[in-house]
Write a protein that holds these residues in place. Structure first.
Motif, short mmCIF file in Angstrom:
data_model
loop_
_atom_site.label_atom_id
_atom_site.label_comp_id
_atom_site.label_asym_id
_atom_site.label_seq_id
_atom_site.Cartn_x
_atom_site.Cartn_y
_atom_site.Cartn_z
N VAL A 9 0.86 -1.19 0.00
CA VAL A 9 0.00 0.00 0.00
C VAL A 9 0.89 1.23 0.00
CG1 VAL A 9 -1.79 1.27 1.23
CG2 VAL A 9 -1.84 -1.25 1.18
N TYR A 10 0.79 2.01 -1.06
CA TYR A 10 1.59 3.23 -1.20
C TYR A 10 1.08 4.28 -0.22
CZ TYR A 10 3.56 7.43 -3.29
OH TYR A 10 4.21 8.62 -3.51
N GLN A 11 1.98 4.84 0.57
CA GLN A 11 1.60 5.80 1.61
C GLN A 11 1.98 7.24 1.30
OE1 GLN A 11 -0.14 4.85 4.26
NE2 GLN A 11 0.00 2.67 3.92
N GLY A 12 2.62 7.51 0.17
CA GLY A 12 3.18 8.83 -0.07
C GLY A 12 2.38 9.77 -0.95
N LEU A 13 1.12 9.47 -1.18
CA LEU A 13 0.34 10.31 -2.10
C LEU A 13 0.30 11.77 -1.67
CD1 LEU A 13 -1.31 9.77 -4.71
CD2 LEU A 13 -3.33 9.77 -3.27
N GLY A 14 0.14 12.01 -0.37
CA GLY A 14 0.07 13.38 0.13
C GLY A 14 1.40 14.11 0.12
N ASP A 15 2.50 13.38 -0.08
CA ASP A 15 3.83 13.99 -0.12
C ASP A 15 4.24 14.46 -1.50
OD1 ASP A 15 4.10 13.37 2.59
OD2 ASP A 15 4.97 11.40 2.14
N LEU A 53 2.81 19.26 -6.41
CA LEU A 53 2.00 19.43 -7.61
C LEU A 53 2.86 19.18 -8.84
CD1 LEU A 53 -0.13 22.56 -6.68
CD2 LEU A 53 -0.88 20.17 -6.78
N PHE A 54 2.28 18.50 -9.82
CA PHE A 54 3.02 18.16 -11.02
C PHE A 54 3.55 19.42 -11.71
CE2 PHE A 54 3.00 17.43 -15.66
CZ PHE A 54 4.08 16.56 -15.71
N ASN A 55 4.84 19.39 -12.02
CA ASN A 55 5.48 20.48 -12.74
C ASN A 55 6.49 19.86 -13.70
OD1 ASN A 55 7.03 22.60 -13.66
ND2 ASN A 55 7.25 23.56 -11.65
N PRO A 56 6.22 19.90 -15.01
CA PRO A 56 7.14 19.29 -15.97
C PRO A 56 8.56 19.87 -15.91
CG PRO A 56 5.10 19.96 -17.06
CD PRO A 56 5.06 20.49 -15.65
N ALA A 85 12.17 14.04 -4.29
CA ALA A 85 12.36 12.74 -3.63
C ALA A 85 11.07 11.91 -3.60
CB ALA A 85 12.91 12.93 -2.22
N ALA A 86 9.94 12.53 -3.29
CA ALA A 86 8.68 11.79 -3.20
C ALA A 86 8.30 11.18 -4.55
CB ALA A 86 7.56 12.70 -2.70
N VAL A 87 8.60 11.88 -5.62
CA VAL A 87 8.30 11.37 -6.96
C VAL A 87 9.24 10.22 -7.30
CG1 VAL A 87 8.18 11.95 -9.43
CG2 VAL A 87 7.39 13.62 -7.71
N ARG A 88 10.51 10.36 -6.95
CA ARG A 88 11.46 9.26 -7.19
C ARG A 88 11.03 8.01 -6.44
NH1 ARG A 88 15.28 13.28 -6.15
NH2 ARG A 88 15.89 12.25 -4.22
N GLU A 89 10.55 8.18 -5.21
CA GLU A 89 10.09 7.03 -4.42
C GLU A 89 8.89 6.35 -5.07
OE1 GLU A 89 9.46 8.50 -0.45
OE2 GLU A 89 11.56 9.10 -0.27
N LEU A 90 7.94 7.14 -5.58
CA LEU A 90 6.77 6.57 -6.26
C LEU A 90 7.22 5.82 -7.51
CD1 LEU A 90 3.78 6.14 -6.87
CD2 LEU A 90 3.74 8.45 -7.88
N LYS A 91 8.06 6.42 -8.32
CA LYS A 91 8.53 5.78 -9.55
C LYS A 91 9.31 4.50 -9.24
CE LYS A 91 8.70 9.60 -12.81
NZ LYS A 91 8.47 8.92 -14.07
N SER A 141 -9.94 12.00 -8.11
CA SER A 141 -9.50 12.92 -7.06
C SER A 141 -8.25 13.66 -7.54
CB SER A 141 -9.20 12.15 -5.77
OG SER A 141 -8.05 11.34 -5.91
N GLY A 142 -8.09 14.88 -7.10
CA GLY A 142 -6.95 15.69 -7.52
C GLY A 142 -5.61 15.05 -7.18
N VAL A 143 -5.50 14.45 -6.00
CA VAL A 143 -4.22 13.85 -5.62
C VAL A 143 -3.90 12.62 -6.46
CG1 VAL A 143 -4.12 14.79 -3.27
CG2 VAL A 143 -5.30 12.60 -3.68
N MET A 144 -4.93 11.87 -6.87
CA MET A 144 -4.71 10.71 -7.73
C MET A 144 -4.26 11.17 -9.12
SD MET A 144 -4.89 7.36 -7.63
CE MET A 144 -3.48 7.16 -8.68
N LYS A 145 -4.94 12.16 -9.64
CA LYS A 145 -4.58 12.68 -10.96
C LYS A 145 -3.17 13.26 -10.93
CE LYS A 145 -5.40 13.92 -15.28
NZ LYS A 145 -4.10 14.23 -15.81
N ASN A 146 -2.81 13.93 -9.86
CA ASN A 146 -1.47 14.48 -9.71
C ASN A 146 -0.42 13.36 -9.75
OD1 ASN A 146 0.38 16.75 -9.09
ND2 ASN A 146 0.64 15.69 -7.14
#
Length: 182
Positions: free
Chosen positions: A38-44, A47-50, A58-64, A85-90
């Protein structure tokens, strides 16, 4: 087949989220050779920025990294204003340009019979990102107003049964694809 690692993401930040409870229950119900993390870092996730894609936060690297280690992805997301949800889409936006998601098997869980718009939107986004939705693994369970937490779901045959059946279909599809690729 070797042990399977499946990443599960709830699109809700609510402490008592039915979506989170559903994937936590699945992590408990999974066969012994299958890990549902179960991924716990969604709130971390920022906001997406290309502009940040060359030096990922770091939070994005952990998700990837978690997704790269997974044989499949389970998404359980609420519906807000007829959408994801906005956080899911993000989170999905952060994954759109990476190779981790391409052809990845995806199982969708819907915890509210009224949440058809978010499921349709998730299907569209996941398909656009080249994820492979395993239709016969997707599950809709009536958790809205049930007051069930993860343990309550595990103890409820009416809810745990369809979740476990969907998970087994998901596992079978992942294993069949692995065999076809060999």
């Amino acid at each position: 087949m070797k042990p399977l690692n499946i990443l599960a993401i709830s699109g809700s930040l609510r402490k008592l989220s039915y979506n989170t409870a559903a994937i936590e229950a699945l992590s408990r119900l999974a066969p012994k050779d299958v890990t549902v993390k179960v991924y716990q870092g969604l709130g971390d996730l920022p906001l997406f920025n290309p502009d940040l894609e060359n030096e990922l936060p770091a939070a994005v690297r952990e998700l990837k990294s978690a997704l790269a280690q997974a044989h499949g992805l389970i998404i359980a997301s609420p519906e807000y204003a007829h959408g994801i949800s906005g956080v899911m889409k993000n989170a999905l936006d952060w994954l759109v340009s990476g190779e981790e998601f391409v052809y990845l098997p995806v199982m969708l869980i819907n915890t509210s019979p009224r949440a058809s718009h978010a499921q349709a939107a998730l299907r569209e986004v996941v398909t656009t990102m080249s994820g492979r939705i395993i239709d016969n693994a997707c599950v809709s369970v009536p958790l809205l107003s049930s007051n069930l937490d993860a343990e309550g779901i595990v103890q409820s045959p009416e809810i745990a049964g369809p979740l476990l059946q969907g998970l087994q279909q998901f596992i079978d599809a992942i294993e069949a694809q692995a065999e076809a690729d060999d």
